[in-house]
Design an enzyme around this catalytic site. Structure first.
Site, mmCIF file in Angstrom:
data_model
loop_
_atom_site.group_PDB
_atom_site.id
_atom_site.type_symbol
_atom_site.label_atom_id
_atom_site.label_comp_id
_atom_site.label_asym_id
_atom_site.label_seq_id
_atom_site.Cartn_x
_atom_site.Cartn_y
_atom_site.Cartn_z
ATOM 1 N N TRP A 151 0.805 -1.218 0.000
ATOM 2 C CA TRP A 151 0.000 0.000 0.000
ATOM 3 C C TRP A 151 0.837 1.267 0.000
ATOM 4 O O TRP A 151 0.551 2.208 -0.739
ATOM 5 C CB TRP A 151 -1.006 0.008 1.157
ATOM 6 N N ASP A 168 -1.494 6.664 6.347
ATOM 7 C CA ASP A 168 -2.594 5.888 5.788
ATOM 8 C C ASP A 168 -2.902 4.820 6.827
ATOM 9 O O ASP A 168 -2.130 3.877 7.005
ATOM 10 C CB ASP A 168 -2.175 5.259 4.457
ATOM 11 N N LYS A 193 -12.752 -1.110 6.028
ATOM 12 C CA LYS A 193 -12.002 -2.191 6.679
ATOM 13 C C LYS A 193 -12.449 -2.371 8.127
ATOM 14 O O LYS A 193 -12.644 -3.475 8.591
ATOM 15 C CB LYS A 193 -10.493 -1.891 6.652
HETATM 16 C C1 LIG Z 1 -7.687 -1.050 1.430
HETATM 17 C C2 LIG Z 1 -6.581 -0.073 1.564
HETATM 18 C C3 LIG Z 1 -6.455 1.041 0.718
HETATM 19 C C4 LIG Z 1 -7.363 1.268 -0.459
HETATM 20 O O1 LIG Z 1 -8.613 1.607 -0.093
HETATM 21 P P1 LIG Z 1 -9.760 1.876 -1.171
HETATM 22 O O2 LIG Z 1 -10.881 2.226 -0.263
HETATM 23 O O3 LIG Z 1 -9.967 0.627 -1.952
HETATM 24 O O4 LIG Z 1 -9.348 3.012 -2.010
HETATM 25 C C5 LIG Z 1 -5.429 1.932 0.930
HETATM 26 N N1 LIG Z 1 -4.562 1.750 1.927
HETATM 27 C C6 LIG Z 1 -4.642 0.692 2.765
HETATM 28 C C7 LIG Z 1 -3.653 0.552 3.859
HETATM 29 C C8 LIG Z 1 -5.653 -0.246 2.604
HETATM 30 O O5 LIG Z 1 -5.737 -1.300 3.425
#
Ligand SMILES: *Cc1c(COP(=O)(O)O)cnc(C)c1O
Length: 344
Positions: free
Chosen positions: A82, A156, A180
């Site tokens: 990521w 993030d 998530k």
């Molecule tokens: C799932 C995820 C993303 C992407 O998220 P989207 O909602 O699909 O854009 C970005 N960073 C991390 C750490 C993730 O787990």
């Protein structure tokens, strides 16, 4: 449960949340309660603005440099899939300096912050605090000031948001998709220190300009109203559980149960260094790949779902988000144990 009871008539309003105008008093009250609850839950200080956006973590990979980079440079720490995607996207908008990378270790350990090559003049330092695919988590946020940097830290935290408390004194901006750990897909939460607002590039889309979103209480354009309502219910549930310290202890116990079992087993392995193993996402591998399909089929029979590893990594991955109880992890361990006895 509550969402289904309220689905067609919210609090006697005669309306479903889906039918409400986002500017009407009913929805505004839902929005304000959600904002207040997440602020209280994560102890977000008043100098941070909380934005309810759309586009997910992937859109934020562009929105962050559009707002903070001033077309200059930014430091990125690569610790897995990521953060690597984040730095690649940022290259469209600014110069990217890779301050550290664990690629040579197969993304299985974290480069110590003291070894990061932070550049002078970087507008921000970006890290992914929980690598969802590789299962690497920063259990402590880096202290950039102690490393001699004045740049804001951008995190993030999509996949472990609201799984533990946040040390906001070390953060300039935090973002994450809700799906998530805190709600349905379609909602992205951004926590931004107010002094970082107002620096967007002229070509930044207005709907993605943090200052515009902040000054309109996330209603410059129509926000994802139903997703905000459901996330609000999740925030209430988390508060009722006892808040972040209780949730964190629970997540530690769940992860420990699974990692202890994996470490003691001869069939399963985790490649991630012990000091940075994720409490949310546990990638593990069977000794022989040819057992994978059998393992997954048996798991399905035990109603243990979604265990297949990420497409680029293979193996298995157990995600232990807040909604997963300890009993669910115990059921997985019981199944893994029985499978190992059968195939030893
Ligand atoms: C799932 C995820 C993303 C992407 O998220 P989207 O909602 O699909 O854009 C970005 N960073 C991390 C750490 C993730 O787990």
């Amino acid at each position: 449960m509550q969402a289904s009871a309220e689905m067609l008539d919210w609090h006697g309003s005669g309306m479903s949340v889906m039918e409400m105008s986002h500017r009407g008093k009913e929805f505004v009250s839902i929005y304000e309660e959600a904002e207040n609850d997440i602020r209280e839950l994560l102890a977000v200080p008043p100098e941070f603005s909380i934005l309810f956006m759309q586009g997910g973590g992937i859109a934020e990979n562009a929105i962050v440099p559009l707002n903070l980079s001033a077309s200059q440079s930014a430091d990125y720490v690569v610790t897995g899939n990521w953060s690597d995607r984040s730095q690649k996207e940022a290259r469209k908008y600014c110069q990217v300096n890779i301050a550290a990378s664990n690629e040579a270790d197969g993304h299985t350990r974290l480069p110590a912050p003291a070894s990061w090559r932070l550049s002078t003049g970087a507008r921000y330092v970006h890290v992914c605090t929980n690598e969802t695919v590789h299962g690497v988590e920063m259990h402590e946020l880096p202290d950039l000031k102690a490393l001699g940097s004045t740049a804001p830290l951008v995190i993030d935290f999509s996949s472990h948001m609201a799984s533990r408390p946040v040390d906001w004194s070390r953060v300039g901006l935090a973002y994450g998709g809700a799906q998530k750990n805190v709600g349905p897909a379609g909602l992205t939460l951004v926590f931004v220190r107010r002094d970082l607002l107002g620096h967007a590039l002229p070509h930044c889309p207005t709907a993605f300009n943090y200052e515009v979103v902040s000054s309109h209480q996330s209603m410059y354009n129509t926000p994802p109203t139903y997703a905000i309502y459901i996330a609000g219910l999740v925030f209430k549930w988390l508060k009722k559980q006892g808040g972040m310290s209780v949730i964190e202890q629970r997540n530690i116990a769940k992860a420990q149960l699974l990692y202890d079992f994996i470490d003691a087993s001869h069939l399963y392995t985790s490649f991630v260094a012990k000091d940075c193993r994720s409490r949310m996402n546990v990638p593990f591998f069977l000794r022989e790949d040819k057992l994978n399909d059998l393992f997954l089929a048996g798991a399905r029979e035990h109603r243990l779902l979604q265990l297949k590893g990420y497409k680029t990594l293979g193996g298995m991955r157990a995600s232990l988000y807040n909604a997963m109880p300890l009993e669910g992890v115990q059921a997985l361990v019981n199944y893994m144990q029985a499978f190992e006895l059968e195939h030893a």
